[in-house]
Motif scaffolding. Structure first.
Motif, PDB file in Angstrom:
ATOM      1  N   LYS A 197      44.598  77.314   7.248  1.00 49.89           N
ATOM      2  CA  LYS A 197      44.598  77.281   5.790  1.00 49.89           C
ATOM      3  C   LYS A 197      45.337  78.516   5.287  1.00 49.89           C
ATOM      4  N   VAL A 198      46.200  78.311   4.299  1.00 49.61           N
ATOM      5  CA  VAL A 198      46.963  79.422   3.729  1.00 49.61           C
ATOM      6  C   VAL A 198      46.122  80.117   2.660  1.00 49.61           C
ATOM      7  N   THR A 199      46.081  81.437   2.721  1.00 46.59           N
ATOM      8  CA  THR A 199      45.396  82.193   1.673  1.00 46.59           C
ATOM      9  C   THR A 199      46.011  83.580   1.545  1.00 46.59           C
ATOM     10  N   HIS A 200      45.959  84.096   0.321  1.00 45.63           N
ATOM     11  CA  HIS A 200      46.331  85.488   0.051  1.00 45.63           C
ATOM     12  C   HIS A 200      45.152  86.216  -0.588  1.00 45.63           C
ATOM     13  N   ASP A 201      43.979  85.605  -0.511  1.00 49.46           N
ATOM     14  CA  ASP A 201      42.799  86.108  -1.200  1.00 49.46           C
ATOM     15  C   ASP A 201      41.870  86.821  -0.216  1.00 49.46           C
ATOM     16  N   PRO A 202      41.797  88.148  -0.257  1.00 49.22           N
ATOM     17  CA  PRO A 202      40.906  88.867   0.664  1.00 49.22           C
ATOM     18  C   PRO A 202      39.446  88.444   0.526  1.00 49.22           C
ATOM     19  N   ALA A 203      39.032  88.049  -0.683  1.00 46.74           N
ATOM     20  CA  ALA A 203      37.638  87.636  -0.881  1.00 46.74           C
ATOM     21  C   ALA A 203      37.333  86.360  -0.110  1.00 46.74           C
ATOM     22  N   ARG A 204      38.317  85.475  -0.028  1.00 44.32           N
ATOM     23  CA  ARG A 204      38.115  84.232   0.714  1.00 44.32           C
ATOM     24  C   ARG A 204      37.942  84.509   2.209  1.00 44.32           C
ATOM     25  N   ILE A 205      38.717  85.451   2.719  1.00 46.42           N
ATOM     26  CA  ILE A 205      38.602  85.831   4.127  1.00 46.42           C
ATOM     27  C   ILE A 205      37.258  86.505   4.381  1.00 46.42           C
ATOM     28  N   ALA A 206      36.841  87.384   3.468  1.00 47.51           N
ATOM     29  CA  ALA A 206      35.567  88.090   3.626  1.00 47.51           C
ATOM     30  C   ALA A 206      34.395  87.108   3.619  1.00 47.51           C
ATOM     31  N   LYS A 207      34.471  86.089   2.764  1.00 45.53           N
ATOM     32  CA  LYS A 207      33.405  85.084   2.726  1.00 45.53           C
ATOM     33  C   LYS A 207      33.321  84.343   4.054  1.00 45.53           C
TER      34      LYS A 207
END
Length: 460
Positions: free
Chosen positions: A73-83
């Motif tokens: 999954k593509v993401t640039h959101d650190p909060a999404r990775i932390a979750k």
């Protein structure tokens, strides 16, 4: 190693990679969380000191590589990775107490996605969490997949601090035109820097991933890439075939089909790479798409008969049950395959309910175990001893596998296998087509109607 292109063309067909048997397309939802729990209890009761192998799936990437077939999954959101990291640790906390504390962890693999999309501190955090929940063997193998783009020396330092001793770097191709076509622009200097960091921090083994059959790839660009890779002297090299299946992976439609090498040219690229790596550079062809230096652990395991295969490829840690954490991860126990959900909201919901995330799997029958044993011996050691199989499974080998032996006779005539009275041996030319040899013993492949067959990659 000499390569006969005519034989490759003749036998190149869609076949399983046999990281398991039966293969994942045969998994079903009849195997769920309760079945998995029961098998975990049984396995730990039967062998409370047996070794463990752990797999962590980190699904996120910064951008989509057009050739990719991984669950990501593509993401640039650190909060999404932390979750995701929080939930991954909670999943570990749910499963770890079910496993005997006397079972040593002999292997850990971080896959993805891009595990190094985690920050260095998050790598330390997750690695520490594993060590708090499991007993790591002193000689445990810990490998992590990394993308040189965005990688820092602190990532490498953090990985080494938690015990990482193997690093796998994605290269695919060093050619800028190829890189642009697959949406993975990665200057060669980034890979060189990453390899140097790994060496500087004491990581014992470095693997580089290459892909052939990519858009705009030519013998000249392949030669340049191989030259750069050989100059870096990695301990292992993986040479994967690009599988263009835009009907299954929609993002591959972004690759112009007219830029792909023709089938014959694609095989020539494989021949070119194989001969350069084995004849000129001195690497050992382990099998399928793996190469290693002659003194590497993979080569030594193949020599002494302890090489194995699992969903991460070839493994030197024989006899270990694999427990997988994270989205889409596949558990491989002696008596069960079980896969975690591929749906991220479902993954979170089930962990919030203190539930494991298994949603499908397969319980091998005794016949499956027999055929799996034969297939894995061929895939790993290029030979199966009939007497050993007969003693272990109480069968008459030739009678039980008469249909498989009939399927192998054309391969014997073409010099790919030797069908002896005591053993089946894959000859050197046949090692390039070992999937074809193994497929002769695949009951599911031959019993199903042609239109009911799952889609597999080509054997070369």
């Amino acid at each position: 190693m000499n390569v006969d292109l005519d034989l490759l063309r003749q036998y190149n067909q869609s076949l399983p990679r046999y990281t398991s048997y039966p293969t994942a397309p045969h998994f079903g939802e009849a195997v769920g969380r309760e079945t998995f729990r029961a098998e975990v209890w049984r396995a730990n009761t039967a062998a409370p000191q047996a070794p463990l192998s752990l797999y962590l799936h980190l699904p996120f990437c910064r951008q989509l590589c057009y050739y990719c077939g991984c669950h990501m999954k593509v993401t640039h959101d650190p909060a999404r990775i932390a979750k995701y990291l929080r939930y991954l640790k909670r999943e570990i906390d749910l499963l770890a107490p079910m496993l005997s504390s006397d079972r040593p962890v002999t292997q850990v693999h971080w896959g993805g996605g891009t595990p190094t999309l985690l920050s260095p501190e998050q790598i330390r955090e997750l690695g520490g969490h594993l060590r708090d929940r499991f007993r790591m063997a002193p000689d445990a193998e810990m490998s992590i997949e990394a993308d040189p783009r965005g990688l820092t020396e602190d990532h490498i330092a953090a990985a080494r601090e938690i015990g990482t001793n193997r690093l796998s770097l994605g290269v695919q191709s060093f050619d800028p035109t190829v890189q642009e076509a697959i949406n993975r622009v990665q200057p060669e200097r980034l890979t060189r820097t990453a390899v140097q960091w790994a060496r500087d921090h004491g990581i014992e083994s470095v693997n580089l991933d290459l892909v052939y059959g990519l858009p705009h790839q030519t013998p000249d660009t392949m030669a340049d890439t191989l030259g750069g890779v050989v100059d870096l002297a990695p301990d292992r090299i993986a040479l994967y075939s690009y599988a263009h299946v835009p009907s299954v992976l929609e993002h591959q439609r972004l690759i112009p089909e007219e830029a792909l090498p023709a089938p014959t040219e694609r095989l020539r690229l494989f021949k070119q790479a194989l001969e350069r790596l084995t004849t000129t550079a001195g690497y050992r062809f382990i099998g399928l798409d793996h190469f290693a230096k002659p003194d590497d652990e993979l080569a030594l395991a193949q020599d002494n008969g302890t090489l194995r295969r699992n969903f991460q490829g070839y493994s030197t840690r024989a006899g270990a049950d694999v427990y997988a954490f994270g989205l889409s991860g596949i558990h491989q126990l002696s008596g069960l395959y079980a896969q975690n959900t591929k749906n991220l909201p479902t993954y979170y919901d089930q962990i919030d309910q203190d539930e494991l995330t298994v949603y499908r799997g397969y319980r091998p029958t005794q016949e499956d175990r027999l055929r799996r044993h034969v297939i894995m011996r061929l895939m790993c050691n290029a030979e199966v001893q009939k007497g050993a199989v007969e003693a272990r499974f109480n069968v008459d080998f030739d009678a039980h596998f008469s249909a498989a032996l009939d399927r192998l006779r054309p391969l014997e005539q073409d010099g790919l296998v030797a069908l002896g009275p005591d053993a089946i041996t894959v000859r050197p030319p046949g090692r390039l087509l070992v999937r074809n040899v193994a497929a002769a013993f695949d009951a599911y492949l031959h019993d199903a109607a042609p239109d009911a067959q799952p889609a597999y990659s080509e054997s070369v």
